[in-house]
Design an enzyme around this catalytic site. Structure first.
Site, mmCIF file in Angstrom:
data_model
loop_
_atom_site.group_PDB
_atom_site.id
_atom_site.type_symbol
_atom_site.label_atom_id
_atom_site.label_comp_id
_atom_site.label_asym_id
_atom_site.label_seq_id
_atom_site.Cartn_x
_atom_site.Cartn_y
_atom_site.Cartn_z
ATOM 1 N N HIS A 235 0.794 -1.245 0.000
ATOM 2 C CA HIS A 235 0.000 0.000 0.000
ATOM 3 C C HIS A 235 0.820 1.286 0.000
ATOM 4 O O HIS A 235 0.773 2.074 0.951
ATOM 5 C CB HIS A 235 -1.001 0.015 1.149
ATOM 6 C CG HIS A 235 -0.485 -0.494 2.480
ATOM 7 N ND1 HIS A 235 0.676 -0.054 3.040
ATOM 8 C CD2 HIS A 235 -1.004 -1.395 3.342
ATOM 9 C CE1 HIS A 235 0.860 -0.660 4.201
ATOM 10 N NE2 HIS A 235 -0.150 -1.490 4.400
ATOM 11 N N ASN A 281 -4.697 2.813 7.294
ATOM 12 C CA ASN A 281 -3.261 2.944 7.496
ATOM 13 C C ASN A 281 -2.515 2.228 6.390
ATOM 14 O O ASN A 281 -2.680 1.019 6.239
ATOM 15 C CB ASN A 281 -2.867 2.354 8.854
ATOM 16 C CG ASN A 281 -1.446 2.700 9.231
ATOM 17 O OD1 ASN A 281 -0.919 3.714 8.776
ATOM 18 N ND2 ASN A 281 -0.825 1.860 10.028
ATOM 19 N N ASP A 308 -5.972 -4.479 0.395
ATOM 20 C CA ASP A 308 -5.829 -4.355 1.851
ATOM 21 C C ASP A 308 -7.196 -4.501 2.528
ATOM 22 O O ASP A 308 -7.521 -3.757 3.454
ATOM 23 C CB ASP A 308 -5.156 -3.028 2.242
ATOM 24 C CG ASP A 308 -4.724 -2.993 3.700
ATOM 25 O OD1 ASP A 308 -4.854 -4.023 4.397
ATOM 26 O OD2 ASP A 308 -4.258 -1.928 4.144
ATOM 27 N N HIS A 312 -13.959 -4.752 9.602
ATOM 28 C CA HIS A 312 -14.185 -4.426 11.011
ATOM 29 C C HIS A 312 -15.682 -4.433 11.287
ATOM 30 O O HIS A 312 -16.484 -4.058 10.434
ATOM 31 C CB HIS A 312 -13.609 -3.047 11.355
ATOM 32 C CG HIS A 312 -12.120 -3.005 11.344
ATOM 33 N ND1 HIS A 312 -11.359 -3.705 12.253
ATOM 34 C CD2 HIS A 312 -11.248 -2.376 10.517
ATOM 35 C CE1 HIS A 312 -10.072 -3.485 11.993
ATOM 36 N NE2 HIS A 312 -9.981 -2.703 10.934
#
Lengths: 427, 324
Positions: A235, A281, A308, A312
């Site tokens: 990333h 992030n 990525d 959650h």
């Protein structure tokens, strides 16, 4: 189900063979049996009309968090592999930052076994670089590779100790696997929540400077050069980070690198109003950084588009910004986002898109796949480039819904996903 | 003519960044009549009688919590205080669940202090009660900003054209941000002065003048708003030592005496005497630090009154009614 499938009249895009034309593809017994014009359907073959559709080697996402074991309320290997095929991916690489982490051969074997049960996307485990992802001593890398690991990473954490990173780059060479790093200097970014800029200042959020990422990109490139090791950088989000990789490639350093869909289409402005779905992030950066990541993707400095995918639970994101976790789910929006905003805006063409989402990932991680050459595994993604749709998280196969793309109108979507000759998902 | 009253502030007070100049002036003007209530023998008017207010303080606070509580009680509201130590938050309850449970008991307002930036907005977006931000992380502390403005206006009769320098830990300060927004809205020039380690990135993009040395700030400013230097900042390495901080950045009589003009000295408290400010400055003739505290109650009364639907031009009458 028929053991033979004929994909008829599709626009075959396979950069591994330089194909970009209307062709038929015959899949038989789990492999690509033949590819060409006017292939007639064998007896008992299922014939699928692919006219006006793109037929490509199966898409591969080398950066996916499946959360199992330990956080099954967010995602499981099964739901993640289902989300993958619904997003057009025939193979995914599972990050090892689970609880407990995948830092030993038994844990790697668990991921392999669970992945096989699902009969959706191929699930390739990635093992930890260090024991317990603690950054102190090397995990049993050779045994993990024997058990099925395709790479090593401490993702979620960077490897802060440069000496350990050097050892990993040296040790991994015996197994011809890449060392995969999440480049971030925690001394510059720890306890911080978004890109550092006037926006972070206004919102009262501690910011992560670009340098936090670039310091480790530069370090990793220097260590790869020192050791002749194979580094894969995750990333990449900053302008100078892209430039460092471009320069290293020109010097012959063995580096591959990722761009994430969100860094290609969103900037830090998405955080305004404390939008926790835009908390990730590395953080969303500036428009200049986004333009540089796009340019790096186009010129090949960045080899791979990787999502990525970071599920959650909704009530973890339903919190004050600083208290919410990083990440977004990406498997089921990637094709639409890239088709609409990257191909659609002329950053890259469809051939390059398939390279970055299939061939590039296969090369970077040494995976079979990324090609429709005769005899290759019959992993195929069929894409409808004109389908218009709206992102509706409630329809996701993933167990989680955290996306900043909800409600976004997109053009282009996966149409059918074939793994080992078997259709595992179809619209 | 009876027109339906437009709420002067909307539902919540989350920060000063998105208030208009007119709204800020309305609050300051509404605070004026309320100042006098605190000077009475019986310090109580029935303006918020029957209203239920929860003071939800999830981060340590004495001054702000007490100030809000006096403001509420002097307006006759019923109040409940919740702090971290005695709350279900330490049992793992989420902020949203805490708020929903309070809502279920039919409250009217929440005054919240929280350690996370954006927590007040988060709550305001999710519950129908009025939410007043009593400080969220390093984001905003709007009533502190307002009482600072009121105190400066008391002294100079204006804000427009004043040169105000905020001194100290700008990086971690919600007071600094609320001051910057409020002062700009009212036409002041704003400076900041701190070690570079305690200045946030891009601060000059907000339009403030950045002073590298305290001497330059003192030479420029009409007003110094001196921020507390938290001891943890030294531990975290932002400054080498408290002694050095005082020597290089401290607001001292000697430094003020060398300025050609008199400077007004504000401090949001609690002070570290001998660190960011010397005692003879804090207690000296140009200090309005205790006026700030007094004004804090009046400003908070004004905010409570306006959010409860009170009309600015009725504040005097509402107050007078009480004297009956």
């Amino acid at each position: 189900m028929s053991a033979k499938t004929l994909l008829k009249g599709g626009h075959v895009v396979d950069p591994s063979q330089g194909l970009d034309e209307i062709l038929d593809v015959l899949l038989a017994d789990g492999i690509v049996a033949s590819i060409g014009k006017g292939i007639s359907a064998p007896e008992n073959a299922e014939v699928i009309d692919c006219s006006s559709l793109i037929v490509s080697p199966g898409l591969i996402d080398v950066h996916v968090h499946l959360r199992e074991p330990g956080e099954e309320h967010k995602e499981t290997i099964a739901t993640g592999a289902q989300a993958a095929v619904a997003g057009g991916f025939t193979a995914i690489c599972a990050m090892p930052n689970t609880d407990p982490p995948i830092d030993n051969p038994a844990a790697v074997g668990f991921v392999v076994a669970e992945g096989r049960k699902v009969q959706a996307a191929r699930v390739y485990p990635v093992g930890c670089i260090s024991v317990q992802r603690a950054g102190e001593s090397l995990a049993p890398i050779g045994e993990m590779v024997d058990a099925g690991a395709v790479a090593i990473t401490d993702d979620g954490n960077p490897v802060m100790n440069s000496g350990l990173m050097r050892l990993a780059l040296e040790y991994a060479q015996a197994f011809e696997i890449p060392v995969v790093d999440h480049p971030e200097d925690l001394g510059l970014s720890g306890g911080r929540h978004m890109n550092e800029s006037v926006i972070s200042t206004r919102l009262g959020l501690a910011g992560k400077p670009n340098a936090a990422e670039e310091v480790h990109i530069a370090r990793d490139l220097l260590l790869a050069e020192l050791t002749d090791g194979q580094i894969h950088l995750q990333h990449v989000s900053t302008q100078f980070g892209v430039e460092l990789i471009r320069q290293a490639k020109a010097r012959g350093v063995r580096v591959t690198a990722e761009a994430s869909p969100h860094h290609l289409v969103l900037t830090e402005a998405a955080v305004e109003g404390y939008n926790t779905d835009a908390k990730m992030n590395p953080p969303l950066r500036t428009a200049d950084d986004m333009a540089a990541v796009r340019a790096g993707l186009a010129d090949g400095s960045l080899d791979v588009i990787a999502t990525d995918h970071a599920p959650h639970h909704y009530d973890e994101k339903e919190a004050a910004f600083e208290d919410a976790p990083n990440g977004l789910v990406g498997l089921e929006t990637a094709v639409g986002i890239i088709m609409t905003n990257i191909v659609g805006e002329g950053v890259i063409d469809v051939v390059t898109m398939i390279d970055r989402m299939s061939c590039g990932p296969a090369r970077a991680f040494g995976l079979s796949g990324g090609t429709l050459s005769e005899g290759a595994a019959a992993d195929v993604t069929v894409i409808d480039p004109r389908l218009q749709w709206t992102v509706d998280p409630s329809a996701f196969q993933s167990r989680s819904r955290n996306t900043p793309f909800a409600g976004r109108e997109l053009t282009g979507a996966p149409h059918r996903t074939i793994v080992g000759g078997r259709t595992v998902w179809a619209r | 003519m009876a027109t339906s009253p437009i709420p002067a502030l909307g539902k919540d007070l989350v920060g000063l960044e998105f208030l208009s100049q007119e709204q800020i002036l309305t609050i300051l003007d509404t605070a004026e009549p309320f100042k006098e209530i605190s000077e009475r023998r019986i310090k109580k008017v029935p303006v918020l009688r029957g209203k239920t207010i929860v003071n939800l303080f999830l981060e340590a606070s004495t001054r702000t919590r007490v100030s809000f509580e006096f403001a509420e009680k002097r307006l006759s509201a019923d109040t409940v205080n919740i702090s971290v130590a005695g709350s279900s938050v330490i049992k793992g309850e989420t902020l949203l669940d805490t708020a929903r449970n309070l809502e279920a008991m039919r409250i009217d307002m929440v005054v919240m202090r929280h350690g996370s930036s954006g927590a007040a907005q988060f709550l305001a977006d999710r519950i129908p009660s009025n939410v007043i931000n009593a400080g969220d992380g390093r984001h905003e502390h709007p009533t502190q900003g307002l009482l600072d403005l009121l105190t400066m206006r008391d002294h100079y009769d204006r804000i427009k054209g004043l040169k105000v320098c905020i001194v100290g830990d700008i990086l971690h300060s919600r007071v600094a941000r609320s001051n910057i927004y409020g002062l700009f809205k009212l036409g002041a020039a704003v400076g900041v002065c701190a070690p570079r380690t305690l200045l946030p990135s891009g601060i000059s993009d907000l339009g403030v003048n950045v002073f590298r040395r305290i001497e330059e700030a003192i030479e420029w400013a009409d007003v110094l708003n001196v921020l507390r230097l938290q001891f943890e900042r030294m531990k975290d390495g932002y400054v080498p030592s408290l002694r050095e901080y005082n020597r290089i950045w401290g607001v001292t009589t000697q430094r003020l005496d060398s300025a050609p003009q008199d400077l007004l000295i504000l401090h949001p408290g609690p002070m570290n005497r001998g660190v960011e400010i010397d005692s003879d400055v804090a207690d000296g003739p140009h200090s309005v630090i205790l006026n700030q505290v007094t004004n804090g109650v009046a400003v908070r009364m004004a905010v409570l009154y306006l959010l409860a639907g009170g009309q600015p031009d009725s504040a005097e009458a509402a107050k007078a009614e009480a004297e009956v």
